[in-house]
Enzyme design. Structure first.
Site, mmCIF file in Angstrom:
data_model
loop_
_atom_site.group_PDB
_atom_site.id
_atom_site.type_symbol
_atom_site.label_atom_id
_atom_site.label_comp_id
_atom_site.label_asym_id
_atom_site.label_seq_id
_atom_site.Cartn_x
_atom_site.Cartn_y
_atom_site.Cartn_z
ATOM 1 N N VAL A 130 0.838 -1.206 0.000
ATOM 2 C CA VAL A 130 0.000 0.000 0.000
ATOM 3 C C VAL A 130 0.874 1.259 0.000
ATOM 4 O O VAL A 130 0.678 2.171 -0.809
ATOM 5 C CB VAL A 130 -0.953 0.023 1.216
ATOM 6 C CG1 VAL A 130 -1.752 1.318 1.258
ATOM 7 C CG2 VAL A 130 -1.885 -1.182 1.168
ATOM 8 N N ARG A 133 11.277 -0.631 7.535
ATOM 9 C CA ARG A 133 12.068 -1.531 8.377
ATOM 10 C C ARG A 133 13.370 -1.925 7.698
ATOM 11 O O ARG A 133 14.383 -2.101 8.325
ATOM 12 C CB ARG A 133 11.254 -2.796 8.698
ATOM 13 C CG ARG A 133 10.412 -2.642 9.949
ATOM 14 C CD ARG A 133 9.745 -3.944 10.319
ATOM 15 N NE ARG A 133 8.955 -4.432 9.169
ATOM 16 C CZ ARG A 133 8.186 -5.515 9.212
ATOM 17 N NH1 ARG A 133 8.113 -6.223 10.309
ATOM 18 N NH2 ARG A 133 7.488 -5.895 8.161
ATOM 19 N N ARG A 134 13.294 -2.106 6.358
ATOM 20 C CA ARG A 134 14.491 -2.542 5.626
ATOM 21 C C ARG A 134 14.945 -1.436 4.669
ATOM 22 O O ARG A 134 14.483 -1.359 3.531
ATOM 23 C CB ARG A 134 14.169 -3.818 4.843
ATOM 24 C CG ARG A 134 14.012 -5.044 5.755
ATOM 25 C CD ARG A 134 13.547 -6.239 4.952
ATOM 26 N NE ARG A 134 12.232 -5.994 4.372
ATOM 27 C CZ ARG A 134 11.722 -6.641 3.322
ATOM 28 N NH1 ARG A 134 12.432 -7.558 2.710
ATOM 29 N NH2 ARG A 134 10.524 -6.365 2.869
ATOM 30 N N LYS A 174 -7.002 -1.339 10.417
ATOM 31 C CA LYS A 174 -8.293 -1.771 10.992
ATOM 32 C C LYS A 174 -8.139 -2.368 12.384
ATOM 33 O O LYS A 174 -8.959 -2.137 13.254
ATOM 34 C CB LYS A 174 -8.986 -2.765 10.077
ATOM 35 C CG LYS A 174 -8.138 -3.979 9.761
ATOM 36 C CD LYS A 174 -8.636 -4.693 8.523
ATOM 37 C CE LYS A 174 -7.508 -5.560 7.969
ATOM 38 N NZ LYS A 174 -6.909 -5.031 6.763
ATOM 39 N N GLY A 213 -11.196 -1.614 1.719
ATOM 40 C CA GLY A 213 -10.290 -1.066 0.710
ATOM 41 C C GLY A 213 -10.765 0.219 0.078
ATOM 42 O O GLY A 213 -10.960 1.227 0.765
ATOM 43 N N LYS A 261 -13.367 -4.935 11.273
ATOM 44 C CA LYS A 261 -14.125 -4.022 10.407
ATOM 45 C C LYS A 261 -15.551 -3.848 10.934
ATOM 46 O O LYS A 261 -16.109 -2.741 10.892
ATOM 47 C CB LYS A 261 -14.122 -4.552 8.980
ATOM 48 C CG LYS A 261 -12.715 -4.520 8.354
ATOM 49 C CD LYS A 261 -12.643 -5.362 7.094
ATOM 50 C CE LYS A 261 -11.247 -5.286 6.469
ATOM 51 N NZ LYS A 261 -11.084 -6.287 5.382
ATOM 52 N N GLY A 300 -5.884 -4.881 -1.695
ATOM 53 C CA GLY A 300 -4.933 -4.661 -2.781
ATOM 54 C C GLY A 300 -4.269 -3.308 -2.641
ATOM 55 O O GLY A 300 -4.835 -2.376 -2.069
#
Lengths: 429, 429
Positions: free
Chosen positions: B16, B47-48, B106, B135, B206, B305
């Site tokens: 996202v 994080r990376r 959520k 979404g 949700k 997605g």
């Protein structure tokens, strides 16, 4: 919570207005809690003051709408009169005298939306109109707020309940147009003069509003191609069924493939039975929105009626009241993209054409040649002969409306073509 | 237009986050025009840091999310990390340092929504989270704004794409749960550990968020009854078909008939094939909302997605940026109604129960007596016998979940009842 109430003037107290007034009274505590201040009905402008209006204090009723919007203490004017005048002048006057406006007036917004937005902006006031398109279905707010970070490419929908009721009836019973219209009239789904609905004027106004918001471009009512559904026949429905389709009156707003122009149109079209819009029954509305990031969204619900329209009006009323309290205004007109609005000829879609032709050798070759000469590629042809007469049903690949028009004009000149029985666009594939 | 840009910090740059960053870059001009000021990506916490992120200036990347949200010059923090910590602390810190927050989280909103809203309110900042539920489908904004003048009675929806994909596959192919799950995993619709989806945790979060907004009442995750769909069998689908139904994992938030209490629950249920939710295929989501004035509305679209979720995040980002510019904030938590959240036992619905029974006279009478003793009225019974064994399929009228549980407990004690093969609620009628 603020205790001094926000004052609301209601212009019009018909089916929608009386429902707005009723909910304002019965749900007063909820509205106050959601807004952060009570709302008070400060005046109701009507044409017939003698009519008894249950639940409305007669001392609030006036026939002088102009004086009401000029009072100066009104926070929000709710306009549910409809039509161009006096609604337009009253709304403009309301802004001049410090009120924000909630309107359900699709005809006015489609015709003069830009000027009204400008007037609202000039006076630092809100103009909200969720109820103008598709009744209770949240559509204006999702388009101008939820999808504000996305790029909308297409809005495709059933935005008129009367015509959907008639077409649904024709589809399910095999009835002709007139018979289905008569039933819609008897049941109160069609007005005594159904012209605005069946000729697509109502849907065209909604298409102009939706296209303007979706594409951040001014789309005038005159920019919308409009074709009614009075000539859809039972035979068209039989043809549609053979294609695995049904027929709906669609409002279609599209961005061109290169992204630089848009079109808006209203016409009957065949859509596949597998398309979600095909199963929208009765007087319901549904609108598909396609955008780059979100993909396909659909919004469905009752597209008209006193209560559903009042729900949309009251949602706007709460938003506008919150804005009053915070001293802010919501999103105004967004027309920065200023895309070209192209005429119908540049629309690209598929077509289903029924021709009455002479039943003799070589006709198909002649007809196919005409399509080829105009650059319209044929997908399928079906030929049915009887008693020296025959019919040809041609379904094309995607072609411009201008090419199709040229094709049909040339077909009409062929000796072997006795007539063009019907031309129907095929959408939603 | 203001030329000084609004500064955005992005927490998380996965599926996202990277899409949010990409659209912020490619659609920068559109976003600026719609907001009234440019937006600038001011930092990206990951994080990376070594991972190559196309289109993102490496100098913006940091592993120190806390320092980023504490910078003081950030206008909006976009949190797409997910999970409870460190997201919760980062969001709270962001408010303390003057930023508004857009979140897609959520789990966090369902667990700590009230505290986060309070923190936002205390600092006069916005907390938006359209992407946390379904979404790209506009649902939070329609519920808290479009329907703000209406009374919502019911929210009924498919809010988890993974489980809908699995159930749709079972329905269309006759596959069992494991086979359908394996296919979902292979196609990337299910995660390696599918627990959050198939056990209903994701949908329950949700449901808590939706119920809270719909009923203006705090609904905690613990208040949501949750039943996964791992025990739905191919046989259940055959039973559903005999009833003219299919099976969906539904999130259902309801106001009680007397209006004073609400319930929220997630479980598999039979719904009629004629219900619009029955035709929601694959990983799509759809949510029905029923309210007093608007009637039935449905919202449909991709429920997950990278791109669809980014669309929702960016819509919120535009709204929050507009609010920054106008100095206002959008609607905060609305929990004034403070209705009782009732346990599952008080839910009233219909049930489809399959019993394995001894094939001998009097069994039906025994079973019927047990239902009657518990006040559960039977709608239909179907009896099928084979080789001394038989099955009874009972469909009840509406009854409370507590009554049904008592009935089932008593049925299990009957000598003639060999087992309770399945219990499925019947919804959407």
């Amino acid at each position: 919570m603020r205790t001094r109430p926000l004052k609301v003037a209601l212009l019009g107290c018909g089916v929608v207005g009386s429902e707005v007034a009723r909910i304002m009274t019965t749900h007063a505590d909820d509205l106050a809690a959601r807004i952060g201040a009570p709302v008070e009905l400060a005046g109701v402008a009507v044409r017939r003051p003698s009519k008894v209006r249950e639940g409305i204090d007669p001392s609030l009723v006036t026939t002088d709408a102009t004086a009401l919007v000029k009072r100066g203490d009104i926070d929000v004017v709710v306009e549910v009169i409809g039509g161009i005048e006096p609604a337009r002048t009253l709304i403009t006057t309301a802004f001049e005298h410090g009120a924000s406006v909630v309107s359900a007036n699709k005809a006015l917004l489609a015709q003069d939306g830009a000027a009204l937005h400008a007037a609202a902006g000039e006076h630092g006031r809100d103009l909200y109109y969720e109820a103008a398109v598709a009744g209770a279905i949240p559509l204006i707010r999702p388009l101008r707020e939820s999808l504000a970070g996305d790029k909308v490419n297409r809005v495709l929908g059933i935005v008129n309940g009367t015509t959907n009721f008639i077409l649904d009836k024709m589809d399910s019973t095999g009835a002709g147009y007139q018979e289905a219209l008569d039933e819609a009239t008897a049941l109160g789904y069609a007005e005594a003069d159904p012209t605005a609905d069946v000729e697509g004027f109502d849907a065209a106004a909604k298409a102009a509003i939706l296209a303007g918001i979706a594409f951040h471009t001014r789309v005038r009512l005159d920019d919308v191609y409009r074709e009614g559904m009075t000539e859809v026949t039972a035979a068209d429905f039989r043809s549609a069924k053979e294609m695995g389709c049904t027929i709906k009156l669609l409002a279609i707003c599209e961005r061109s493939a290169d992204g630089t122009s848009v079109t808006a149109r209203v016409h009957p079209a065949m859509i596949p039975l597998t398309h979600p819009l095909a199963s929208v029954r009765g007087a319901y509305n549904a609108v598909f929105v396609e955008s780059d990031a979100a993909g396909q969204l659909m919004f469905y619900g009752p597209g008209a009626g006193g209560s559903p329209t009042a729900s949309a009006v009251l949602g706007d009323l709460v938003a506008v009241c919150r804005n009053r309290l915070s001293g802010a205004t919501g999103p105004g007109e967004s027309a920065y993209a200023d895309l070209t609005v192209s005429p119908m000829g540049q629309v690209v879609t598929r077509y289903h054409i029924s021709l009455d032709v002479a039943d003799k050798p070589g006709v198909l070759a002649q007809v196919a040649t005409v399509f080829a000469e105009h650059g319209v590629s044929i997908d399928t042809v079906r030929q049915q002969g009887k008693d020296g007469e025959a019919s040809l049903v041609v379904v094309t690949h995607r072609a411009s409306d201008a090419s199709l028009s040229g094709t049909v004009e040339a077909l009409r000149k062929l000796d072997t073509v006795r007539g063009v029985a019907s031309i129907m666009r095929v959408e939603g594939e």
